[in-house]
Design a protein around this motif. Structure first.
Motif, mmCIF file in Angstrom:
data_model
loop_
_atom_site.group_PDB
_atom_site.id
_atom_site.type_symbol
_atom_site.label_atom_id
_atom_site.label_comp_id
_atom_site.label_asym_id
_atom_site.label_seq_id
_atom_site.Cartn_x
_atom_site.Cartn_y
_atom_site.Cartn_z
ATOM 1 N N ARG A 8 -6.261 14.068 1.979
ATOM 2 C CA ARG A 8 -6.380 13.759 0.582
ATOM 3 C C ARG A 8 -5.992 12.543 0.283
ATOM 4 O O ARG A 8 -4.991 11.767 0.588
ATOM 5 C CB ARG A 8 -5.490 15.029 -0.180
ATOM 6 N N ILE A 9 -6.727 11.890 -0.672
ATOM 7 C CA ILE A 9 -6.590 10.545 -1.329
ATOM 8 C C ILE A 9 -6.574 10.447 -2.922
ATOM 9 O O ILE A 9 -7.315 11.224 -3.399
ATOM 10 C CB ILE A 9 -7.784 9.718 -0.758
ATOM 11 N N SER A 10 -5.581 9.746 -3.214
ATOM 12 C CA SER A 10 -5.486 9.511 -4.628
ATOM 13 C C SER A 10 -6.214 8.186 -4.874
ATOM 14 O O SER A 10 -5.533 7.221 -5.247
ATOM 15 C CB SER A 10 -4.182 9.755 -5.313
ATOM 16 N N LEU A 11 -7.456 8.072 -4.882
ATOM 17 C CA LEU A 11 -8.273 6.975 -5.262
ATOM 18 C C LEU A 11 -7.990 6.355 -6.487
ATOM 19 O O LEU A 11 -7.768 6.920 -7.593
ATOM 20 C CB LEU A 11 -9.790 6.912 -5.233
ATOM 21 N N VAL A 12 -7.674 4.776 -6.511
ATOM 22 C CA VAL A 12 -7.227 4.013 -7.659
ATOM 23 C C VAL A 12 -8.173 3.158 -7.974
ATOM 24 O O VAL A 12 -8.658 2.493 -7.086
ATOM 25 C CB VAL A 12 -5.758 3.341 -7.318
ATOM 26 N N ALA A 13 -8.549 2.843 -9.306
ATOM 27 C CA ALA A 13 -9.389 1.748 -9.796
ATOM 28 C C ALA A 13 -8.697 0.375 -9.598
ATOM 29 O O ALA A 13 -7.457 -0.130 -9.566
ATOM 30 C CB ALA A 13 -9.676 1.800 -11.185
ATOM 31 N N ARG A 14 -9.358 -0.712 -8.765
ATOM 32 C CA ARG A 14 -8.981 -2.038 -8.707
ATOM 33 C C ARG A 14 -8.430 -2.505 -9.813
ATOM 34 O O ARG A 14 -7.211 -3.179 -9.892
ATOM 35 C CB ARG A 14 -9.890 -2.597 -8.060
ATOM 36 N N ASP A 15 -9.076 -2.326 -11.198
ATOM 37 C CA ASP A 15 -8.325 -2.946 -12.245
ATOM 38 C C ASP A 15 -6.903 -2.283 -12.666
ATOM 39 O O ASP A 15 -6.108 -3.112 -13.047
ATOM 40 C CB ASP A 15 -9.372 -2.735 -13.402
ATOM 41 N N ASP A 16 -6.830 -1.166 -12.266
ATOM 42 C CA ASP A 16 -5.708 -0.583 -12.560
ATOM 43 C C ASP A 16 -4.435 -1.306 -11.597
ATOM 44 O O ASP A 16 -3.296 -1.546 -12.007
ATOM 45 C CB ASP A 16 -5.387 0.665 -12.322
ATOM 46 N N VAL A 17 -4.783 -1.558 -10.229
ATOM 47 C CA VAL A 17 -3.993 -2.431 -9.400
ATOM 48 C C VAL A 17 -3.652 -3.608 -10.101
ATOM 49 O O VAL A 17 -2.324 -4.068 -10.026
ATOM 50 C CB VAL A 17 -4.406 -2.233 -8.075
ATOM 51 N N ALA A 18 -4.718 -4.263 -10.595
ATOM 52 C CA ALA A 18 -4.465 -5.964 -11.021
ATOM 53 C C ALA A 18 -3.447 -5.572 -12.360
ATOM 54 O O ALA A 18 -2.759 -6.557 -12.493
ATOM 55 C CB ALA A 18 -5.711 -6.331 -11.430
ATOM 56 N N ARG A 19 -3.813 -4.698 -13.162
ATOM 57 C CA ARG A 19 -2.952 -4.520 -14.407
ATOM 58 C C ARG A 19 -1.498 -4.308 -13.967
ATOM 59 O O ARG A 19 -0.459 -4.943 -14.515
ATOM 60 C CB ARG A 19 -3.530 -3.681 -15.252
ATOM 61 N N SER A 20 -1.322 -3.506 -12.702
ATOM 62 C CA SER A 20 0.132 -3.184 -12.524
ATOM 63 C C SER A 20 0.719 -4.492 -11.709
ATOM 64 O O SER A 20 1.895 -4.931 -12.154
ATOM 65 C CB SER A 20 0.135 -2.252 -11.429
ATOM 66 N N LEU A 71 -5.621 3.631 -1.783
ATOM 67 C CA LEU A 71 -7.241 3.015 -1.574
ATOM 68 C C LEU A 71 -7.786 2.934 -2.822
ATOM 69 O O LEU A 71 -7.913 3.721 -3.705
ATOM 70 C CB LEU A 71 -7.800 3.967 -0.694
ATOM 71 N N TYR A 72 -8.561 1.825 -2.900
ATOM 72 C CA TYR A 72 -9.612 1.495 -4.073
ATOM 73 C C TYR A 72 -10.759 2.247 -4.219
ATOM 74 O O TYR A 72 -11.337 2.583 -3.046
ATOM 75 C CB TYR A 72 -9.912 0.008 -4.208
ATOM 76 N N VAL A 73 -10.838 2.799 -5.337
ATOM 77 C CA VAL A 73 -12.403 3.346 -5.550
ATOM 78 C C VAL A 73 -13.391 2.523 -5.226
ATOM 79 O O VAL A 73 -14.478 2.698 -4.618
ATOM 80 C CB VAL A 73 -12.628 3.722 -7.336
ATOM 81 N N GLU A 74 -13.196 1.206 -5.511
ATOM 82 C CA GLU A 74 -14.277 0.185 -5.426
ATOM 83 C C GLU A 74 -14.431 0.163 -3.889
ATOM 84 O O GLU A 74 -15.792 -0.164 -3.412
ATOM 85 C CB GLU A 74 -14.101 -1.138 -6.077
ATOM 86 N N SER A 106 0.788 -1.142 -0.013
ATOM 87 C CA SER A 106 -0.113 -0.020 0.122
ATOM 88 C C SER A 106 0.894 1.293 0.190
ATOM 89 O O SER A 106 2.163 1.235 0.462
ATOM 90 C CB SER A 106 -0.937 0.167 1.159
ATOM 91 N N VAL A 107 0.250 2.381 -0.320
ATOM 92 C CA VAL A 107 1.116 3.524 -0.526
ATOM 93 C C VAL A 107 1.575 3.968 0.899
ATOM 94 O O VAL A 107 2.602 4.541 1.204
ATOM 95 C CB VAL A 107 0.022 4.598 -1.124
ATOM 96 N N ASP A 108 0.496 3.552 1.869
ATOM 97 C CA ASP A 108 0.871 3.939 3.496
ATOM 98 C C ASP A 108 1.305 2.553 3.563
ATOM 99 O O ASP A 108 0.491 1.502 4.200
ATOM 100 C CB ASP A 108 -0.208 4.389 3.917
ATOM 101 N N ALA A 109 2.660 2.261 3.696
ATOM 102 C CA ALA A 109 3.415 1.179 4.126
ATOM 103 C C ALA A 109 4.413 1.638 4.931
ATOM 104 O O ALA A 109 5.563 2.066 4.746
ATOM 105 C CB ALA A 109 4.106 0.422 3.024
#
Length: 282
Positions: free
Chosen positions: A166-178, A140-143, A104-107
């Motif tokens: 502030r949060i840079s919400l990310v799509a879970r599919d983008d995490v999977a693709r990464s 953190l995931y949008v979903e 996670s970004v916060d690790a």
């Protein structure tokens, strides 16, 4: 290349399996905690039943595996860390050549967020194991966050203890693709921040939700004690109440206020914007 994916029955792990299974140059092993119906995965995907808490089953599933995609376990933090220790030990014993791990970004062990501590300790376990590794540090995931937004669409109020975080919400599919991109590449030995294209505070998230869904939503910052009392009254499991409360404490410390281009570098694509993600699932 033979690639195993833990948590393959979940939304994220299942998507990674799908992405890798579409490649002709990859043999995929879907690792699940329990036996699933045959149609749960494409026919070309091998399924291995291996609970995170079962070291012999983990070793059996990882025999002959070149790369492991480690998707996090879930539940109480001590249990999750034990599960991750088991996986790292099995990967080390079986000579896995690369572990692409979700983080996670916060690790950070100094974070108030329970899973930020687990993620950093997991990274440290892998780095000290000697197994070549790469880390996808996801925001953190949008979903995931959408559950609070759906409730806010009904009430008109997004009542959370996030202050001006502030949060840079990310799509879970983008995490999977990464994760899929890291799995088919060489170990990088470092972390990659997988974020959305913008970082906004909760008032901004409420405004974007209003635009995407056409329903007025306003953010109301509430004290953590009020959030905990109201959420406990709703019947939420005490562990998850603690997990969510500690997460919002990390949001208040601006630990998720980060935008990076690592996703584009890994995949060649731009991350999905919050407005577009909400519009697609509205």
């Amino acid at each position: 290349m033979r690639i195993a994916v833990t948590g393959a029955a979940g939304s994220l792990g299942g998507r990674v399996v799908q992405l890798l299974g579409d490649r002709a140059d990859v043999d995929v092993v879907a690792m699940t905690r329990r036996k699933l119906p045959a149609e749960a995965f494409p026919p070309q995907v091998e399924v291995a039943v291996a609970n995170y808490a079962d070291p012999p089953a983990l070793r059996a599933a990882l025999k002959g595996v070149d790369t492991l995609v480690l998707v996090s376990s879930d539940g109480p933090d001590a249990q999750v860390l034990l599960h991750h220790r088991n996986v790292v030990a099995a990967a080390t014993a079986e000579g896995v050549g690369h572990v692409a791990a979700l983080s996670s970004v916060d690790a950070d062990v100094a974070s108030p967020f329970c899973y930020a501590v687990v993620n950093r300790l997991t990274e440290d376990l892998l780095l000290s194991s000697g197994v070549p590794c790469s880390f996808a540090r996801a925001s953190l995931y949008v979903e995931f966050f959408q559950a609070w937004l759906i409730e806010a669409r009904t009430t008109g109020l997004l009542r959370l203890p996030a202050a001006d975080g502030r949060i840079s919400l990310v799509a879970r599919d983008d995490v999977a693709r990464s994760l899929a991109a890291l799995a088919v590449g060489e170990p990088t030995g470092r972390h990659h921040d997988i974020t959305g294209p913008e970082s906004v505070d909760l008032a901004g998230i409420a405004s974007i939700t209003t635009e995407a869904w056409g329903t007025p939503v306003a953010y109301v910052d509430i004290p953590d004690a009020v959030y905990c009392a109201e959420t406990a009254a709703s019947g939420l499991d005490p562990w998850w109440l603690y997990a969510f409360s500690s997460m919002f404490a990390s949001v208040r410390e601006q630990r998720w206020d980060r935008v990076r281009d690592d996703y584009a570098q890994l995949t060649g694509h731009s991350p999905v914007a919050l407005r577009d993600a909400l519009s697609a699932h509205g």
